[in-house]
Design a protein around this motif. Structure first.
Motif, PDB file in Angstrom:
ATOM      1  N   ASP A 123       0.828  -1.107   0.144  1.00  0.00           N
ATOM      2  CA  ASP A 123       0.241  -0.282   0.154  1.00  0.00           C
ATOM      3  C   ASP A 123       0.919   1.256  -0.067  1.00  0.00           C
ATOM      4  N   ASP A 124       0.611   1.815  -1.524  1.00  0.00           N
ATOM      5  CA  ASP A 124       1.859   2.874  -1.004  1.00  0.00           C
ATOM      6  C   ASP A 124       1.666   4.331  -0.077  1.00  0.00           C
ATOM      7  N   THR A 125      -0.003   4.332   0.126  1.00  0.00           N
ATOM      8  CA  THR A 125      -0.067   5.318   1.001  1.00  0.00           C
ATOM      9  C   THR A 125       0.115   5.380   2.268  1.00  0.00           C
ATOM     10  N   GLN A 126       0.851   3.849   2.855  1.00  0.00           N
ATOM     11  CA  GLN A 126       1.043   3.483   4.095  1.00  0.00           C
ATOM     12  C   GLN A 126       2.814   2.928   3.987  1.00  0.00           C
ATOM     13  N   VAL A 127       3.108   3.493   5.219  1.00  0.00           N
ATOM     14  CA  VAL A 127       4.900   3.015   5.280  1.00  0.00           C
ATOM     15  C   VAL A 127       4.999   2.261   6.420  1.00  0.00           C
ATOM     16  N   ILE A 128       6.327   1.423   6.411  1.00  0.00           N
ATOM     17  CA  ILE A 128       6.803   1.390   7.779  1.00  0.00           C
ATOM     18  C   ILE A 128       8.168   1.845   7.893  1.00  0.00           C
ATOM     19  N   TRP A 129       8.887   2.386   9.020  1.00  0.00           N
ATOM     20  CA  TRP A 129       9.786   3.349   9.408  1.00  0.00           C
ATOM     21  C   TRP A 129      10.430   2.121  10.151  1.00  0.00           C
ATOM     22  N   ASP A 130       9.489   1.458  11.209  1.00  0.00           N
ATOM     23  CA  ASP A 130      10.773   0.912  11.546  1.00  0.00           C
ATOM     24  C   ASP A 130       9.394  -0.146  12.318  1.00  0.00           C
ATOM     25  N   PRO A 131       9.957  -1.852  12.068  1.00  0.00           N
ATOM     26  CA  PRO A 131       9.460  -3.346  11.864  1.00  0.00           C
ATOM     27  C   PRO A 131       8.138  -3.306  13.091  1.00  0.00           C
ATOM     28  N   ARG A 132       8.983  -2.782  14.300  1.00  0.00           N
ATOM     29  CA  ARG A 132       8.492  -2.723  15.815  1.00  0.00           C
ATOM     30  C   ARG A 132       7.262  -2.189  15.482  1.00  0.00           C
ATOM     31  N   HIS A 133       7.063  -0.700  14.958  1.00  0.00           N
ATOM     32  CA  HIS A 133       5.786  -0.208  14.818  1.00  0.00           C
ATOM     33  C   HIS A 133       4.735  -0.541  13.753  1.00  0.00           C
ATOM     34  N   GLY A 134       3.830   0.095  14.207  1.00  0.00           N
ATOM     35  CA  GLY A 134       2.525  -0.397  12.848  1.00  0.00           C
ATOM     36  C   GLY A 134       2.975   0.683  11.516  1.00  0.00           C
ATOM     37  N   PRO A 135       1.797   0.282  10.742  1.00  0.00           N
ATOM     38  CA  PRO A 135       1.965   1.440   9.123  1.00  0.00           C
ATOM     39  C   PRO A 135       1.551   2.716  10.188  1.00  0.00           C
ATOM     40  N   LYS A 136       1.976   3.907   8.889  1.00  0.00           N
ATOM     41  CA  LYS A 136       2.250   5.380   9.728  1.00  0.00           C
ATOM     42  C   LYS A 136       1.603   5.654   7.860  1.00  0.00           C
ATOM     43  N   PRO A 137       1.143   6.972   7.730  1.00  0.00           N
ATOM     44  CA  PRO A 137       1.095   7.729   6.925  1.00  0.00           C
ATOM     45  C   PRO A 137       2.317   7.457   6.045  1.00  0.00           C
ATOM     46  N   HIS A 138       1.991   7.875   4.424  1.00  0.00           N
ATOM     47  CA  HIS A 138       2.747   8.117   3.350  1.00  0.00           C
ATOM     48  C   HIS A 138       3.558  10.102   4.138  1.00  0.00           C
ATOM     49  N   PRO A 139       4.864  10.342   4.587  1.00  0.00           N
ATOM     50  CA  PRO A 139       4.694  12.050   4.720  1.00  0.00           C
ATOM     51  C   PRO A 139       4.349  12.637   4.186  1.00  0.00           C
ATOM     52  N   ALA A 140       3.968  12.791   2.558  1.00  0.00           N
ATOM     53  CA  ALA A 140       3.534  13.230   2.085  1.00  0.00           C
ATOM     54  C   ALA A 140       1.954  14.022   2.057  1.00  0.00           C
ATOM     55  N   LEU A 141       1.269  12.481   2.367  1.00  0.00           N
ATOM     56  CA  LEU A 141      -0.578  12.557   3.233  1.00  0.00           C
ATOM     57  C   LEU A 141      -0.131  13.898   4.344  1.00  0.00           C
ATOM     58  N   GLN A 142       0.289  13.466   5.022  1.00  0.00           N
ATOM     59  CA  GLN A 142       0.610  14.712   6.747  1.00  0.00           C
ATOM     60  C   GLN A 142       1.055  16.031   5.722  1.00  0.00           C
ATOM     61  N   VAL A 143       1.826  16.633   5.147  1.00  0.00           N
ATOM     62  CA  VAL A 143       2.394  17.629   4.383  1.00  0.00           C
ATOM     63  C   VAL A 143       0.919  18.239   4.143  1.00  0.00           C
ATOM     64  N   GLU A 144       0.651  17.199   2.916  1.00  0.00           N
ATOM     65  CA  GLU A 144      -0.763  17.649   1.753  1.00  0.00           C
ATOM     66  C   GLU A 144      -1.724  17.859   2.741  1.00  0.00           C
ATOM     67  N   GLY A 145      -1.984  17.161   4.027  1.00  0.00           N
ATOM     68  CA  GLY A 145      -2.946  17.836   5.186  1.00  0.00           C
ATOM     69  C   GLY A 145      -2.529  19.038   5.767  1.00  0.00           C
ATOM     70  N   TYR A 146      -1.488  19.318   6.200  1.00  0.00           N
ATOM     71  CA  TYR A 146      -1.008  20.851   6.866  1.00  0.00           C
ATOM     72  C   TYR A 146      -1.404  21.622   5.788  1.00  0.00           C
ATOM     73  N   ARG A 147      -0.384  21.689   4.821  1.00  0.00           N
ATOM     74  CA  ARG A 147      -0.601  22.101   3.611  1.00  0.00           C
ATOM     75  C   ARG A 147      -2.622  23.532   2.988  1.00  0.00           C
ATOM     76  N   ASP A 148      -3.127  22.047   3.290  1.00  0.00           N
ATOM     77  CA  ASP A 148      -4.323  22.650   2.407  1.00  0.00           C
ATOM     78  C   ASP A 148      -5.105  22.615   4.448  1.00  0.00           C
ATOM     79  N   GLN A 149      -4.968  22.379   5.277  1.00  0.00           N
ATOM     80  CA  GLN A 149      -5.475  22.918   6.423  1.00  0.00           C
ATOM     81  C   GLN A 149      -4.980  24.637   5.794  1.00  0.00           C
ATOM     82  N   ILE A 150      -3.847  24.724   6.456  1.00  0.00           N
ATOM     83  CA  ILE A 150      -3.336  26.470   6.469  1.00  0.00           C
ATOM     84  C   ILE A 150      -4.017  26.934   5.488  1.00  0.00           C
TER      85      ILE A 150
END
Length: 645
Positions: A123-150
């Motif tokens: 799933d290219d919208t979710q990534v694993i940074w550390d195998p010990r932890h679960g999936p996180k949103p792709h960082p571009a999605l994070q930035v897109e949300g911040y950018r659009d909110q501002i």
């Protein structure tokens, strides 16, 4: 009152870089401790040594790159709070002069220290940074949300949303790893650079900013005010019609993507997937639910939205589903009592804490079952999604808890996912107010927890949210009526401490809520208008509702700009604590008429939950009045009787 946006730290890139490079200096320690205090304020978490190192390393990498690009005068706004959701913060917003137009330009920056990354199950919208932890949103999605909110809500960029841009800088990640992330970043128009692309990053920044001071642009962004966000119901209508969308941030993105991934996986592996999304009032649960409803419907999935609240569902049907086709999307929990297995693709159960131990709708055998409503809903859908806040269960028999859902998921051999939300959309996005209410009511920071050992705390104030302690119910009404005259929405609610009469023969409502000379009726019981009073299901949103006092059953799940709450004598202050008083409660489901069915400990929990709900309906401010004199004085000490307007 205008919401104030205050970053945890503000300085030019050059000043920031010089301070951070002077390790163990007073300037460096001051910046890190300022960031630590900010983290504690917005999330309640204490910064670890690892987090402090991450701040130093990532901010030094970004500031140093700006200095090397000749852009040391660009202004860096560190931990920039999102308008309407200040507990969500962009790592950095860079402010300066546009290199081409000479106008203001702002670059939202997400900083990551990770060296490796993998997709989560392709799933290219979710990534694993550390195998010990679960999936996180792709960082571009994070930035897109911040950018659009501002761009959507900061007044300074109202006419120039294109002046807000996005950047991800993974300063430790090598080229062969960074290449895994570029596809979605390009799709979202977010620039992305890693360790090997520092030269490209310098050229990118030089293409954005002129080598001029950015302080004036930063001033305009911070002082330009925050535009009001649209009513949830109007936004939902536009989302369902495909004309607009909710902006999701941080854990909201994670929850949304978890559901979409679960839907794909359920069909790929022919499995049942159960998703829980938990969070407090205004954490974005309904925005996630309605976004999923709209997007999955557009994908052609058989998707339905359900609640256990007549007021909430009927309000959605009236204000969001404005035609026959969309009305069919909104249902009640009891509607699935006899539904065959996997009859629908996705069932979005909003306010799932209201699920009951069995379904019974008189004269509708298809809506009757002795099975728990959680059980029947999991059976009915290939992917049931439950959104809940365990501190909002307010009736006996409401047993929709995380533990209950997990138990029935195991019974159905379903894969189980849980995404806890952080943040606070309602109440001005004020995590400070949410914490104050929890401490006032003796509720823990975690869902369903208790914290009676910790005393209530004084209200420290928040620029984004006002609390006013009224000296009388008439003063409360006058304050809120003035808000109505200024085009804000407002409602008065109360604890269930007065009788509730049927309408008189002339169809007028009885003024049951009597406090001294002040008296007002409860909202209408009827599903139809009674005189000027709107139907009970639409009391919170229809004209005429301000002239009645709302109860928990008509207010729950809904919101308005200004909320007035009358604290009845079922919750009183004694010995610097709020305690419950069963004798004062008139709710036939809870009070003195039902001592056998509701044990005292359960009564205490439910009454505190009732006031938790009532005290968190307001978007901009809260007016409080307590009937009990000792309680009023107790609140006065906490709020300092400050009338903020």
């Amino acid at each position: 009152m205008s919401e104030v946006l205050e970053p945890a730290h503000r300085s030019s890139a050059a000043v920031l870089y010089e301070a951070l490079m002077s390790q163990e200096s007073a300037a460096e320690k001051a910046i890190v401790e300022r960031l630590a205090r900010n983290l504690k304020k917005v999330s309640g978490r204490t910064a670890t040594a690892a987090q402090k190192r991450a701040w130093r390393n990532s901010l030094t990498a970004l500031a140093g790159t700006l200095v090397d690009a000749g852009l040391g005068q660009v202004e860096a706004l560190v931990e920039f709070p999102m308008p309407h959701l200040k507990s969500s913060q962009a790592d950095v917003v860079l402010a300066g002069v546009d290199a081409y137009t000479g106008g203001d330009v702002f670059v939202v920056v997400e900083l990551k220290q990770h060296e490796r990354v993998e997709y989560y199950e392709s799933d290219d919208t979710q990534v694993i940074w550390d195998p010990r932890h679960g999936p996180k949103p792709h960082p571009a999605l994070q930035v897109e949300g911040y950018r659009d909110q501002i761009a959507k809500f900061c007044g300074a960029v109202e006419n120039h949303p294109e002046s807000v841009r996005g950047l991800v800088y993974l300063h430790n990640m090598p080229r062969h790893q960074i290449s895994k992330l570029t596809g979605l970043a390009l799709e979202k128009n977010v620039s992305l650079f890693g360790q090997s692309e520092r030269g490209d990053l310098i050229r990118f920044l030089q293409g954005q900013f002129a080598a001029e001071p950015g302080a004036a642009a930063a001033d305009r962004l911070l002082s330009g005010g925050v535009r009001l966000r649209r009513d949830l119901l109007e936004q939902a209508w536009e989302t369902l019609k495909g004309r607009d969308r909710f902006v999701l941030l941080d854990r909201q993105i994670e929850a949304y993507r978890t559901v979409l991934h679960a839907v794909d996986e359920a069909y790929r592996s022919d499995s049942k997937q159960v998703v829980i999304i938990s969070g407090g009032p205004g954490s974005g649960k309904s925005a996630i639910a309605l976004s999923l409803l709209a997007d999955l419907a557009r994908q052609g999935r058989k998707v339905q939205h359900a609640t256990g609240s007549r007021a909430f569902t009927e309000t959605l049907r009236r204000h969001v589903a404005r035609d026959g086709d969309t009305k069919k999307l909104f249902h009640y929990f009891a509607d699935y009592a006899q539904t065959p297995k996997n009859e629908i693709d996705v069932l979005i159960a909003d306010e799932a804490h209201r699920a009951r131990t069995k379904s019974f709708v008189r004269f509708h055998p298809d809506k009757q079952s002795d099975r728990h409503q959680i059980d029947t809903m999991i059976n009915a859908a290939r992917v049931p999604v439950f959104l809940l806040d365990e501190n909002q269960a307010v009736k006996p028999g409401e047993t929709g808890t995380i533990a209950t859902i997990k138990s029935y998921a195991q019974k159905h051999s379903a894969v189980f996912h849980h995404v806890p939300l952080a943040g606070q959309w309602r109440c001005g996005g004020s995590a400070v107010y949410d914490h104050w209410v929890r401490m006032l009511l003796g509720l823990g920071e975690e869902e369903g927890a208790w914290n009676h050992d910790e005393p209530p705390i004084p209200w420290e104030g928040d620029p984004g949210f006002d609390i006013i302690l009224a000296e009388s119910p008439q003063e409360m009404e006058d304050i809120l009526r003035s808000k109505l005259e200024d085009s804000w929405s407002a409602r008065i609610t109360a604890g269930y401490c007065w009788p509730w009469s049927d309408p008189l023969p002339d169809k007028s409502l009885v003024p049951d809520v009597r406090i001294g000379e002040w008296e007002r009726p409860w909202n209408a019981k009827s599903k139809s208008r009674v005189g000027e009073a709107p139907p009970s299901d639409l009391w919170a949103t229809r004209d005429g509702g301000f002239d009645q006092v709302g109860c928990i059953y008509t207010a729950q799940g809904l919101e308005y700009d200004w909320a007035g709450v009358i604290i009845g004598e079922d919750l009183i202050a004694r010995d610097d604590r709020l305690v419950t008083c069963r004798e004062a409660n008139q709710d036939p489901k809870l009070g003195r008429r039902s001592p056998r069915s509701v044990p005292q400990v359960e009564f205490d929990r439910l009454v505190r939950n009732v006031y938790k709900v009532l005290l968190t309906r307001g978007l901009r401010g809260m007016v409080i009045y307590a009937v009990d004199a000792e309680t009023q004085a107790f609140l006065g000490k906490l709020i300092n009787s400050t009338k903020q307007t």
